[in-house]
Design a protein around this motif. Structure first.
Motif, PDB file in Angstrom:
ATOM      1  N   LYS A   1       0.828  -1.203   0.000  1.00 25.08           N
ATOM      2  CA  LYS A   1       0.000   0.000   0.000  1.00 25.08           C
ATOM      3  C   LYS A   1       0.864   1.255   0.000  1.00 25.08           C
ATOM      4  O   LYS A   1       0.598   2.211  -0.748  1.00 25.08           O
ATOM      5  N   THR A   2       1.899   1.280   0.830  1.00 27.71           N
ATOM      6  CA  THR A   2       2.775   2.447   0.923  1.00 27.71           C
ATOM      7  C   THR A   2       3.395   2.796  -0.422  1.00 27.71           C
ATOM      8  O   THR A   2       3.541   3.979  -0.775  1.00 27.71           O
ATOM      9  N   HIS A   3       3.747   1.763  -1.179  1.00 28.73           N
ATOM     10  CA  HIS A   3       4.442   1.977  -2.453  1.00 28.73           C
ATOM     11  C   HIS A   3       3.484   1.955  -3.653  1.00 28.73           C
ATOM     12  O   HIS A   3       3.941   1.921  -4.802  1.00 28.73           O
ATOM     13  N   GLY A   4       2.186   1.994  -3.386  1.00 30.34           N
ATOM     14  CA  GLY A   4       1.200   2.090  -4.443  1.00 30.34           C
ATOM     15  C   GLY A   4       1.084   0.866  -5.320  1.00 30.34           C
ATOM     16  O   GLY A   4       0.734   0.960  -6.504  1.00 30.34           O
ATOM     17  N   VAL A   5       1.367  -0.314  -4.749  1.00 29.43           N
ATOM     18  CA  VAL A   5       1.272  -1.567  -5.498  1.00 29.43           C
ATOM     19  C   VAL A   5       0.012  -2.306  -5.074  1.00 29.43           C
ATOM     20  O   VAL A   5      -0.201  -2.539  -3.877  1.00 29.43           O
TER      21      VAL A   5
END
Length: 329
Positions: free
Chosen positions: A200-204
């Protein structure tokens, strides 16, 4: 003097009174007050409250998983450095055997504390009256139990999983599978949560079909490609919640003609020595087993001396080897 009568009056086990009278066990202040009062009524002189000749019990699920054997060895070594004997019991990860082991060890006269490596988040033995007076350190896995002489020593599984998944993302992977541990086990839940948080943090986006949960075992890792085939998933990388499952996955890849890390990057979790000898050598997030063992033994000694329990959560460390590489896309 009747120890049985003293125990009844104080509301504790006879073995607790016996160890207390011998100076081998310090108990909670309220328990000590009850025992002292019962002893005084029987004409026994005041007890000199000092712990001597401490031994501890060690409950281990299995030695099949090298992580448990390594951690058990570390506990024995840490205890030996302090002149403490260790009685070890294997439970085969059986809930009934875990409960029986706890109840048996708590009744051994020379055992003044218990280090417990469980594979279940509950154990009814810790709800007994005897357990309330007994020093216990839950090592590695969280167990639901409360009491004045209970402490936890664990690794930060969430943080370790976050590191592992972030490492794969930093290499350009986006289709990242997760081979998790047993459902309902706190460590396994934390590792899945860390995986999800990093994604989630890295937009995956997380592909739910690429998440499977099962035993911390090589056999479960061996089934990875069968799970992915049924789900129609094609990951380029996988974070496994245990090194031993990753070892099984590496063997399954070899048999299936899947190149690691060329076709699939693999990262494990635990830091077992076996990972240094796999082909390719396994990238992992390592648990601080020696430090955890040292903290567990220190905490047992503190609890046996009547100190207030303290919980410890230790950091995991990323160890990059040969089973992960940059994704070409």
């Amino acid at each position: 003097m009747s120890l049985a009568k003293v125990a009844r009056e104080a509301g504790v086990a006879v073995s607790t009174v016996s160890r207390y009278v011998k100076g081998e066990l310090n108990v909670a202040s309220e328990t000590a007050r009850r025992i002292d009062a019962a002893l005084s009524a029987q004409g026994h002189p005041p007890v000199q409250k000092q712990v001597t000749g401490l031994s501890l019990g060690l409950v281990v699920p299995s030695l099949d998983n090298p992580y448990f054997s390594t951690l058990a060895d570390a506990v024995v070594d840490a205890a030996a450095a302090d002149g403490i004997d260790v009685l070890t019991t294997l439970t085969g990860s059986s809930p009934l055997r875990e409960r029986a082991a706890v109840e048996r060890l708590m009744r051994v006269p020379d055992v003044g504390g218990l280090v417990y490596l469980g594979m279940h988040n509950t154990n009814e033995a810790f709800a007994s009256r005897l357990a309330g007076d007994f020093p216990v350190v839950f090592l590695d896995e969280y167990v639901e139990a409360t009491g004045p002489r209970i402490a936890h020593v664990t690794a930060n599984g969430f943080g370790g999983a976050y590191q592992a998944t972030t490492h794969l993302i930093s290499l350009g992977h986006r289709r990242i599978a997760h081979v998790g541990g047993p459902a309902g086990l706190r460590t396994a839940d934390q590792r899945e949560a860390g995986y999800r948080a990093a994604m989630k943090t890295h937009g995956v986006e997380v592909d739910e079909s690429m998440i499977v949960r099962g035993a911390f075992s090589s056999a479960f890792g061996m089934n990875f490609f069968a799970h992915m085939a049924r789900a129609g998933a094609a990951p380029t990388a996988v974070f496994t919640a245990s090194d031993i499952a990753a070892v099984g996955l590496l063997e399954a890849a070899r048999r299936a003609g899947v190149t690691v890390p060329g076709d699939l990057s693999v990262i494990g979790c635990d830091g077992i020595t076996l990972g240094e000898w796999t082909s390719p050598r396994l990238t992992t997030v390592a648990q601080p087993t020696e430090q955890m063992a040292r903290k567990a033994v220190d905490e047992i000694t503190r609890l046996a001396a009547g100190r207030v329990p303290a919980d410890h959560v230790l950091s995991m460390r990323l160890v990059v080897r040969e089973s992960t590489q940059e994704h070409p896309e």
